[in-house]
Scaffold this active site. Structure first.
Site, short mmCIF file in Angstrom:
data_model
loop_
_atom_site.label_atom_id
_atom_site.label_comp_id
_atom_site.label_asym_id
_atom_site.label_seq_id
_atom_site.Cartn_x
_atom_site.Cartn_y
_atom_site.Cartn_z
CE LYS A 53 3.02 -30.52 -4.30
NZ LYS A 53 1.91 -29.87 -3.60
CD GLN A 97 1.74 -28.53 -0.13
OE1 GLN A 97 2.29 -28.41 -1.21
NE2 GLN A 97 0.92 -29.54 0.14
CG ASP A 120 -2.15 -27.00 -6.63
OD1 ASP A 120 -1.70 -28.05 -7.11
OD2 ASP A 120 -1.81 -26.55 -5.52
#
Ligand code: NDP
Length: 291
Positions: A53, A97, A120
């Site tokens: 990412k 994460q 997200d």
């Protein structure tokens, strides 16, 4: 029949170059898109995802900030960092994460992220808004699947779609997006009585089970579009043991399906691309004084 391959790498490359142009334009206006990534613990797979990412951000001209915490980090320290990032105008997206170590309450951590920076799309408010069709950000993996269908010219409206998996990050939001796009959606899971009876009816079959090679050719309607979200390893004893594979038996399925995503090179790269898209969109809103 040999299925058309829906190439997530090629689509990602196209979309990422468009995003890089948008990021450059925003940077020229004094608002360089910025993504903060928080990694807690020593999960090897998570470390790889975060590295990918961060690298994708840099390539697209998005500033990335990475914060690493050890496995025994205190939740309060991570929550304090999130509060600091929420208040930082140079940060347009915040990503924690998953999974987090067991002492963390994931729900509390995800909801500490400002809805306006929840790139997200996991915040409960965004999930609720998604069900009404108006989230601040669409969750990246299902949104990436919708882009694959759109650019692959796969008709969704009026189709029978089957989603295998009902997780909060893939299956449930996937079903919502397909419903909003006009598909008639069935969601299957581990308690589904006869999985094959459902999958065989699907014009569009999205599989997010986390079970290597669980969907064989006999479970696919001839000509169907098959989207494989799974990321697993070929099992021991398989000629390709240890290599990355999906939930679908790709070699068998491509002889039956009309179109199919490979693993790797299908949904995976699109997930990161949609994260970049959300970050650029958040920066655009900030540049336009939208928050
Ligand atoms: P979860 O483990 O959270 O969910 C799996 C789902 O599959 C559950 O709903 C489960 O049912 C269902 N399931 C499991 N076994 C069966 C079965 N035998 N029959 C029917 N349904 C079953 O996984 P995620 O949703 O997080 O991820 C799914 C897969 O996608 C994983 O391989 C993951 O690595 C991958 N992934 C890939 C991404 C990408 O970018 N390509 C992004 C995110 C995930 P139940 O709810 O009843 O337990």
């Amino acid at each position: 029949m040999t299925a058309r391959i829906l190439d997530g790498n090629a689509l990602s490359a196209k979309l990422r170059s468009e995003l890089a142009a948008q990021a450059a334009e925003l940077t020229a206006r004094g608002v360089q898109p910025g993504l903060a990534v928080i990694l807690v613990g020593d999960n090897a797979a998570s470390a790889v995802y975060v590295r990918n990412k961060v690298a994708a951000c840099e390539k697209a001209g998005i500033r990335s900030l990475k914060f690493d915490y050890p496995q025994d980090a205190q939740p309060a320290a991570v929550l304090a960092k999130i509060a600091e990032l929420n208040a930082d105008p140079a940060v347009h997206g915040i990503l924690v994460q998953l999974p987090l170590p067991p002492r963390f309450d994931e729900k509390v951590v995800l909801e500490a992220i400002s809805v306006d920076k929840d790139v997200d799309g996991f915040h409960a408010e965004n999930v609720g808004r998604l069900s009404q069709g108006q989230p601040a950000f669409f969750p990246c993996t299902p949104h990436g699947v919708m882009k694959i269908l759109e650019y692959g010219d796969i008709p969704v409206t009026g189709s029978d779609a089957v989603v295998v998996g009902r997780s909060n990050i893939v299956g449930k939001p996937m079903a919502m997006l397909l419903t909003q796009a006009g598909a008639t959606v069935t969601v299957c899971h581990s308690k589904t009585r006869d999985l094959a009876a459902h999958t065989r009816r699907a014009d569009i079959l999205v599989v997010a089970m986390g079970r290597a090679l669980a969907i064989g050719a006999e479970m696919i309607k001839p000509g169907a579009t098959v989207i494989d979200v799974g990321m697993n390893r070929f099992p021991d004893g398989h000629p390709q043991a240890g290599k990355l594979c999906g939930d679908v038996d790709f070699d068998a399925a491509k002889a039956v399906a009309g179109a199919i995503t490979p693993v790797p090179g299908g949904v995976g790269p699109m997930t990161i691309t949609m994260l970049l898209a959300n970050t650029v969109e958040s920066a655009r809103r900030a540049a336009e004084g939208g928050r």
